[in-house]
Design a protein around this motif. Sequence first.
Motif, short mmCIF file in Angstrom:
data_model
loop_
_atom_site.label_atom_id
_atom_site.label_comp_id
_atom_site.label_asym_id
_atom_site.label_seq_id
_atom_site.Cartn_x
_atom_site.Cartn_y
_atom_site.Cartn_z
N SER A 77 0.82 -1.26 -0.05
CA SER A 77 -0.11 0.00 -0.14
C SER A 77 0.77 1.32 -0.05
CB SER A 77 -0.89 -0.10 1.33
OG SER A 77 -0.23 0.31 2.54
N VAL A 78 2.09 1.15 0.39
CA VAL A 78 2.74 2.33 0.55
C VAL A 78 3.38 2.90 -1.08
CG1 VAL A 78 5.09 3.35 1.45
CG2 VAL A 78 3.66 1.75 2.90
N LYS A 79 3.19 4.01 -1.06
CA LYS A 79 3.71 4.67 -2.45
C LYS A 79 5.48 4.95 -2.29
CE LYS A 79 2.70 8.99 -3.29
NZ LYS A 79 1.88 10.17 -3.78
N PRO A 80 6.08 4.31 -2.91
CA PRO A 80 7.60 4.74 -2.83
C PRO A 80 8.01 6.19 -3.05
CG PRO A 80 7.16 3.46 -4.55
CD PRO A 80 5.86 3.50 -3.91
N ARG A 81 8.78 6.66 -2.29
CA ARG A 81 9.32 8.06 -2.64
C ARG A 81 10.94 8.04 -2.38
NH1 ARG A 81 5.82 13.20 -1.13
NH2 ARG A 81 6.93 13.77 -3.06
N PRO A 82 11.64 8.89 -3.10
CA PRO A 82 12.97 8.78 -2.84
C PRO A 82 13.53 9.21 -1.36
CG PRO A 82 12.32 10.49 -4.36
CD PRO A 82 11.31 9.65 -4.14
N ARG A 83 12.67 10.17 -0.76
CA ARG A 83 12.89 10.71 0.45
C ARG A 83 11.53 10.48 1.13
NH1 ARG A 83 17.05 9.90 -1.32
NH2 ARG A 83 18.77 11.45 -1.44
N GLU A 84 11.48 10.45 2.42
CA GLU A 84 10.33 10.37 3.38
C GLU A 84 9.79 11.68 3.93
OE1 GLU A 84 11.08 7.82 6.63
OE2 GLU A 84 10.94 6.08 5.31
N GLU A 85 8.60 11.90 4.06
CA GLU A 85 7.93 12.93 4.69
C GLU A 85 7.89 12.56 6.07
OE1 GLU A 85 4.00 16.03 4.67
OE2 GLU A 85 4.06 14.26 3.24
N TYR A 86 8.54 12.67 7.06
CA TYR A 86 8.52 12.04 8.21
C TYR A 86 7.46 11.84 8.97
CZ TYR A 86 13.73 12.13 7.58
OH TYR A 86 14.95 11.94 7.06
N LEU A 87 6.62 12.89 9.18
CA LEU A 87 5.45 12.91 9.86
C LEU A 87 4.41 11.81 9.37
CD1 LEU A 87 4.22 14.20 12.43
CD2 LEU A 87 3.23 16.02 11.18
N ASN A 88 4.61 12.12 8.01
CA ASN A 88 3.60 10.94 7.33
C ASN A 88 3.95 9.78 7.51
OD1 ASN A 88 1.15 10.51 5.45
ND2 ASN A 88 3.11 9.98 3.77
N SER A 89 5.30 9.37 7.27
CA SER A 89 5.75 7.67 7.17
C SER A 89 5.77 7.45 8.83
CB SER A 89 7.13 7.69 6.74
OG SER A 89 8.09 8.46 7.30
N ARG A 90 5.85 8.01 9.71
CA ARG A 90 6.26 7.73 11.18
C ARG A 90 4.73 7.77 11.87
NH1 ARG A 90 10.48 7.32 9.01
NH2 ARG A 90 12.37 7.57 9.80
N LEU A 91 3.70 8.51 11.47
CA LEU A 91 2.62 8.68 12.25
C LEU A 91 1.19 8.43 11.25
CD1 LEU A 91 1.04 9.24 14.62
CD2 LEU A 91 1.08 11.80 14.11
N PHE A 92 1.15 9.22 10.29
CA PHE A 92 -0.24 9.44 9.52
C PHE A 92 -0.45 8.04 8.64
CE2 PHE A 92 -0.11 13.51 11.08
CZ PHE A 92 -1.43 13.90 11.31
N ARG A 93 0.61 7.51 8.01
CA ARG A 93 0.53 6.36 7.22
C ARG A 93 0.11 4.93 7.90
NH1 ARG A 93 5.91 5.33 3.99
NH2 ARG A 93 5.46 7.07 3.03
N PRO A 94 0.76 4.80 9.11
CA PRO A 94 0.52 3.74 9.98
C PRO A 94 -0.93 3.68 10.30
CG PRO A 94 2.94 4.50 10.72
CD PRO A 94 2.42 5.58 9.68
N LEU A 95 -1.35 4.82 10.81
CA LEU A 95 -2.81 5.29 11.41
C LEU A 95 -3.45 4.75 10.15
CD1 LEU A 95 -2.50 8.45 13.65
CD2 LEU A 95 -2.79 6.33 14.26
N ALA A 96 -3.28 5.29 8.88
CA ALA A 96 -4.03 4.88 7.84
C ALA A 96 -4.37 3.55 7.71
CB ALA A 96 -3.65 5.67 6.59
N HIS A 97 -3.35 2.74 7.84
CA HIS A 97 -3.13 1.47 7.46
C HIS A 97 -4.17 0.57 8.35
CE1 HIS A 97 -1.60 -2.44 6.11
NE2 HIS A 97 -1.46 -2.84 7.52
N LEU A 98 -4.32 1.22 9.59
CA LEU A 98 -5.36 0.57 10.57
C LEU A 98 -6.70 0.73 9.92
CD1 LEU A 98 -4.04 2.15 14.10
CD2 LEU A 98 -3.71 -0.31 13.05
N LEU A 99 -7.03 1.51 9.24
CA LEU A 99 -8.18 1.57 8.34
C LEU A 99 -8.23 0.94 7.17
CD1 LEU A 99 -8.77 5.45 8.82
CD2 LEU A 99 -10.10 3.64 10.19
N VAL A 100 -7.25 0.60 6.58
CA VAL A 100 -7.11 0.10 5.22
C VAL A 100 -7.57 -1.31 5.56
CG1 VAL A 100 -5.40 -0.71 3.33
CG2 VAL A 100 -5.50 1.57 4.30
N VAL A 101 -6.80 -1.94 6.44
CA VAL A 101 -6.88 -3.40 6.71
C VAL A 101 -8.57 -4.02 6.74
CG1 VAL A 101 -6.53 -5.22 8.25
CG2 VAL A 101 -4.86 -3.76 7.66
#
Length: 277
Positions: A8-32
């Motif tokens: 589900s993760v969109k690969p990017r050459p660099r990370e948006e830290y707040l997104n990758s560390r917090l919001f993306r994992p929270l979103a995954h809890l809904l995606v499942v």
Amino acid sequence: MDPLYAKSVKPRPREEYLNSRLFRPLAHLLVVPLARTRITPPQVVMFHTALGLLAAVLVARGGGWVPALLLQVKTVLDNADGQLARATDQTSELGRYLDTEMDLLVNAALFAAIGSVSGQWLLAALAFCVMTLVLTVDFVWESEYRAARGEIFRDPPVLEGGSVRLLVLLRAFYTFFYVPQERWVRRWGERRFRAVVGPSPTGAQLKAARLAYTTGNTVAVLVNFGLTTQLAAAGACLALGQPVAYLWLVLLQGLTVLYLQSYRERAARHALRTLIA
């Protein structure tokens, strides 16, 4: 790593830290759980758009913690729609346009609300234009970074779906609003690059300068001016009762982009001097 999460993760050459560390994992809890339903990514887009517009209305009425929190919920769902699309092979051209343009609608409403509640209409309009341009520069510079390294910027959509008329309408708006910005950013950047390398660089010089000019350092900074971070900063300012502070933060980002452009040019010059030496 959970295989569904990895997909589900969109690969990017660099990370948006707040997104990758917090919001993306929270979103995954809904995606499942969402992946087991008939809920589609465009439906998620429309729901988080409604939340964003509600937050803007509440900001115009005085702001506070509630709209600040709604913007963060909107961000979680904004991540969820894309992650759901990739996890369930539902990516589509319509979905991409819809997500981008609904984000623009929410952004416009939010800046209008801040202008209304503060009386700083001109500052709010300027900040909206600057943020929109910053997000466009982020998009263009990442595409140039990948192109210089022979990488694919965006995978093609897996499937197409939805209303053909809606797709045509969304594509037309994107062409009208975003394409001129992207074209201008590319042309301006290319003129600056050609001014650095001169009229007749060798192939080796051109390649070295191009790699340095599209340095990952600038991509790393700009990706952290992404929409997730933008709405987190806006939410913090709203919660503190200082919505105008966010407008000044956005203008500061515009100045940062100008500095990053000068950094790109210096990196290209350094690469040329190193190659010649």
